[in-house]
Design a protein around this motif. Structure first.
Motif, short mmCIF file in Angstrom:
data_model
loop_
_atom_site.label_atom_id
_atom_site.label_comp_id
_atom_site.label_asym_id
_atom_site.label_seq_id
_atom_site.Cartn_x
_atom_site.Cartn_y
_atom_site.Cartn_z
N TRP A 55 22.60 17.57 4.31
CA TRP A 55 23.36 16.35 4.05
C TRP A 55 24.68 16.43 4.81
N LYS A 61 30.95 10.51 -0.54
CA LYS A 61 29.49 10.33 -0.55
C LYS A 61 28.78 11.35 0.33
N TYR A 63 25.34 11.89 2.86
CA TYR A 63 24.46 11.12 3.72
C TYR A 63 23.38 12.04 4.28
N TYR A 64 22.14 11.54 4.23
CA TYR A 64 21.01 12.23 4.83
C TYR A 64 20.64 11.45 6.08
N CYS A 79 14.32 7.94 0.63
CA CYS A 79 15.67 8.08 0.07
C CYS A 79 15.61 8.22 -1.45
N ARG A 82 14.85 11.48 -2.71
CA ARG A 82 15.97 12.41 -2.53
C ARG A 82 17.11 12.12 -3.50
N ALA A 84 18.63 9.22 -3.75
CA ALA A 84 19.58 8.40 -3.00
C ALA A 84 18.96 7.02 -2.73
N ASP A 85 19.55 6.26 -1.84
CA ASP A 85 18.98 5.01 -1.36
C ASP A 85 19.44 4.81 0.07
N CYS A 172 20.13 7.85 4.39
CA CYS A 172 20.22 7.76 2.93
C CYS A 172 21.66 8.05 2.53
N GLU A 173 22.03 7.52 1.36
CA GLU A 173 23.39 7.72 0.84
C GLU A 173 23.31 7.94 -0.67
N LYS A 174 24.15 8.86 -1.16
CA LYS A 174 24.28 9.03 -2.61
C LYS A 174 25.69 9.51 -2.91
N GLU A 175 26.07 9.36 -4.16
CA GLU A 175 27.40 9.80 -4.59
C GLU A 175 27.49 11.32 -4.49
#
Length: 176
Positions: A55, A61, A63-64, A79, A82, A84-85, A172-175
């Motif tokens: 990541w 945040k 990011y993948y 995503c 993982r 994420a979205d 992909c993104e997640k907190e």
């Protein structure tokens, strides 16, 4: 030949980013060790410096950046698997961060529900005139482009509408 060159350029860019992240991770770990602070006692900002492998961290945040290619829906599914979205670009700083990667990459924006109404994967609507669309985009070419992709450009305007079934890499993104 151009496709191979673009893929090599994307791989090189990802390796550079990963190298920089590993250097940051190493520095953070050395600093934590020097100060005898267990990882779980680090602040959330300090934890982000020690970004999980695979990541990339930016702001608050994770990011993948994929190297595979899938359709928009398959990318979103990956995503979700993982935790994420697909990435939602919220501001100019995030757009600048995302646009450093060569691409093209799927982002979490589409007008699949209703032509001309662009929505992010979290359900929020992109307001008319907002976003970072390339000139004359979105254009719904051949009335068959309902998903947004982005690619590195000399301009901050990097978004384009594209056929959702095309195979692209994705972000992909997640907190954090």
């Amino acid at each position: 030949m151009k496709v191979e060159r673009d893929q090599l350029q994307m791989s090189y860019s990802l390796l550079e980013t990963e190298r920089d992240q590993l250097q940051t991770n190493y520095s953070s770990l050395v600093m934590a060790k020097e100060h005898y602070i267990p990882f779980f006692h680090l602040s959330s900002a300090e934890r982000l410096k020690a970004c999980p492998q695979g990541w990339t961290c930016f702001s608050s945040k994770l990011y993948y950046i994929s190297t595979e290619r899938k359709s928009w829906s398959e990318s979103q599914k990956d995503c979700k698997e993982r935790g994420a979205d697909l990435v939602i670009i919220n501001n100019e700083e995030e757009q600048d961060f995302i646009s450093q990667f060569t691409g093209p990459f799927w982002i979490g924006l589409s007008d699949r529900e209703r032509e001309g109404t662009w929505k992010w994967v979290d359900g929020t609507t992109l307001q008319e005139g907002q976003g970072y669309w390339k000139e004359n985009q979105p254009d719904n070419y051949n009335e068959n482009e309902s998903c947004a992709e982005t690619a590195k450009s000399n301009s901050q305007k990097t978004w384009n509408d594209f056929q959702c079934d095309e195979k692209l890499s994705w972000i992909c993104e997640k907190e954090g």
